[in-house]
Design a protein around this motif. Structure first.
Motif, PDB file in Angstrom:
ATOM      1  N   UNK A  44       0.848  -1.194   0.000  1.00  0.00           N
ATOM      2  CA  UNK A  44       0.000   0.000   0.000  1.00  0.00           C
ATOM      3  C   UNK A  44       0.880   1.239   0.000  1.00  0.00           C
ATOM      4  N   UNK A  45       0.763   2.046  -1.055  1.00  0.00           N
ATOM      5  CA  UNK A  45       1.499   3.297  -1.142  1.00  0.00           C
ATOM      6  C   UNK A  45       0.698   4.353  -0.397  1.00  0.00           C
ATOM      7  N   UNK A  46       1.306   4.898   0.649  1.00  0.00           N
ATOM      8  CA  UNK A  46       0.636   5.905   1.460  1.00  0.00           C
ATOM      9  C   UNK A  46       1.052   7.288   0.981  1.00  0.00           C
ATOM     10  N   UNK A  47       0.089   8.200   1.001  1.00  0.00           N
ATOM     11  CA  UNK A  47       0.323   9.552   0.505  1.00  0.00           C
ATOM     12  C   UNK A  47      -0.438  10.540   1.380  1.00  0.00           C
ATOM     13  N   UNK A  48      -0.304  11.812   1.068  1.00  0.00           N
ATOM     14  CA  UNK A  48      -1.045  12.828   1.827  1.00  0.00           C
ATOM     15  C   UNK A  48      -2.554  12.599   1.707  1.00  0.00           C
ATOM     16  N   UNK A  49      -2.978  11.980   0.608  1.00  0.00           N
ATOM     17  CA  UNK A  49      -4.407  11.754   0.387  1.00  0.00           C
ATOM     18  C   UNK A  49      -4.988  10.650   1.270  1.00  0.00           C
ATOM     19  N   UNK A  50      -4.188   9.647   1.638  1.00  0.00           N
ATOM     20  CA  UNK A  50      -4.772   8.532   2.383  1.00  0.00           C
ATOM     21  C   UNK A  50      -4.167   8.272   3.762  1.00  0.00           C
TER      22      UNK A  50
END
Length: 147
Positions: free
Chosen positions: A95-101
């Motif tokens: 799972x690539x985590x980003x500011x969105x999630x």
């Protein structure tokens, strides 16, 4: 760009994928842990052992990570901190985590922590599977191809 690994809880199979990717692409890979971690001989791969203690390895990763770096971790608070610095976070399950999630994942983590502390047993995470391994390898390849 550097790949930083929260190595204390990183599955061995993920480390092996990362070792191969570092050698193949020439990307610097550094594993940080509270205990000694064996790494293959390579100019691209190193390990740093930090002292024991709560979040010592996490704090070292946050201190060293820069914008554009990739951090491999299943620790959501660590992921949130490095994302704030402009780095990216990838879980061992792909799972690539980003500011969105990352905020929603952090809220869910805190909620589950509250539930566990009040006596509710959630059963924990599922065992690491071959599908998780494939998801991680695919996401890592996509990320490295963009760099």
């Amino acid at each position: 760009m550097t790949i930083w690994v929260d190595a204390d809880a990183c599955p061995v199979v993920v480390r092996e994928i990362l070792f191969k990717a570092a050698v193949r692409t020439g990307v610097t890979l550094t594993l940080i842990a509270n205990q000694a971690v064996r790494v293959p001989p390579s100019p691209y791969i190193s390990a740093i052992q930090v002292s024991s203690g709560f979040d010592v390895a996490d704090d070292e990763i946050v201190r060293r990570a820069s914008a554009g770096d990739l951090v491999i971790t299943s620790d959501i608070p660590l992921a949130a901190e490095v994302i704030e610095k402009g780095a990216f976070a990838l879980s061992p399950r792909g799972e690539l985590l980003s500011t969105e999630n990352v905020r929603s994942r952090l809220i869910m983590r805190d909620f589950m922590d509250t539930m566990r502390s009040s006596g509710v047993h959630s059963g924990g995470a599922a065992a690491y599977s071959s599908a998780d391994k494939q998801m991680f390898a695919n996401q890592l390849d996509r990320y490295l191809a963009k760099q």
